[in-house]
Design a protein around this motif. Sequence first.
Motif, short mmCIF file in Angstrom:
data_model
loop_
_atom_site.label_atom_id
_atom_site.label_comp_id
_atom_site.label_asym_id
_atom_site.label_seq_id
_atom_site.Cartn_x
_atom_site.Cartn_y
_atom_site.Cartn_z
N LEU A 71 0.83 -1.20 0.00
CA LEU A 71 0.00 0.00 0.00
C LEU A 71 0.87 1.26 0.00
O LEU A 71 0.54 2.25 -0.67
CB LEU A 71 -0.94 0.00 1.20
CG LEU A 71 -1.87 1.20 1.31
CD1 LEU A 71 -2.83 1.24 0.12
CD2 LEU A 71 -2.65 1.15 2.60
N LEU A 91 -4.97 -0.63 -5.88
CA LEU A 91 -5.44 -0.49 -4.50
C LEU A 91 -6.67 -1.36 -4.26
O LEU A 91 -6.76 -2.06 -3.25
CB LEU A 91 -5.76 0.97 -4.19
CG LEU A 91 -6.34 1.23 -2.81
CD1 LEU A 91 -5.22 1.31 -1.79
CD2 LEU A 91 -7.14 2.49 -2.80
N VAL A 157 -6.75 5.91 0.23
CA VAL A 157 -5.53 5.24 0.71
C VAL A 157 -5.56 5.15 2.23
O VAL A 157 -5.24 4.11 2.82
CB VAL A 157 -4.26 5.97 0.22
CG1 VAL A 157 -3.03 5.48 0.95
CG2 VAL A 157 -4.09 5.78 -1.27
N ALA A 160 -8.05 2.53 3.28
CA ALA A 160 -7.50 1.20 3.00
C ALA A 160 -6.44 0.83 4.03
O ALA A 160 -6.41 -0.30 4.54
CB ALA A 160 -6.93 1.15 1.60
N ARG A 161 -5.57 1.79 4.37
CA ARG A 161 -4.54 1.54 5.38
C ARG A 161 -5.17 1.20 6.73
O ARG A 161 -4.76 0.26 7.41
CB ARG A 161 -3.63 2.77 5.53
CG ARG A 161 -2.49 2.57 6.51
CD ARG A 161 -1.59 3.78 6.62
NE ARG A 161 -0.93 4.06 5.35
CZ ARG A 161 -1.14 5.16 4.62
NH1 ARG A 161 -1.98 6.09 5.03
NH2 ARG A 161 -0.50 5.33 3.48
#
Length: 171
Positions: A71, A91, A157, A160-161
């Motif tokens: 990522l 992603l 992002v 997602a992290r």
Amino acid sequence: MSTPISAPANTPADLQALRELALPAPVPYWPQTVGWLIVLALLLAVALAIAWFAWRRHRKQRYRRLALAELASIATRIGDGAQRAPALADLASLLKRTALAVLPRERVAALSGAAWLDFLQRTHGFDAQSGALLMLVSYGPESQRAAVASADAQRLVDAARDWIAHHHVEI
């Protein structure tokens, strides 16, 4: 009239009679009673158990560390406008592969659209705005992925992290 000075009381013969003081035996470092040996054995067993569980947890969480590293690579590509569209597609793929790493393929591989977003929400609160953007980058044409603003891409992002780092596996 001076008086002669007499010799001191400690003459060499008296010094010969002195002996070294008897010192006690040195204190051993090893415990002398059975109770302390039992306590030592229990502490050693607890330390080994903690180390074993920590090692197992570290091994089980390897997929998260690998996904977070990938990522980070994707996030740097998202910052570049020319590479944003393929990076956003990567992603979406990364999230699915991360879920497949811990759950049976039968439960995760077929999920798409609203079912996939529902899964992400149930396992760790993937927010609706990030979910809508994920649907866009997953199923939309490349021209729409390329048009995603940098701030929106960064929010995706971050979501997602957060999901990779904190999701809970359903049993």
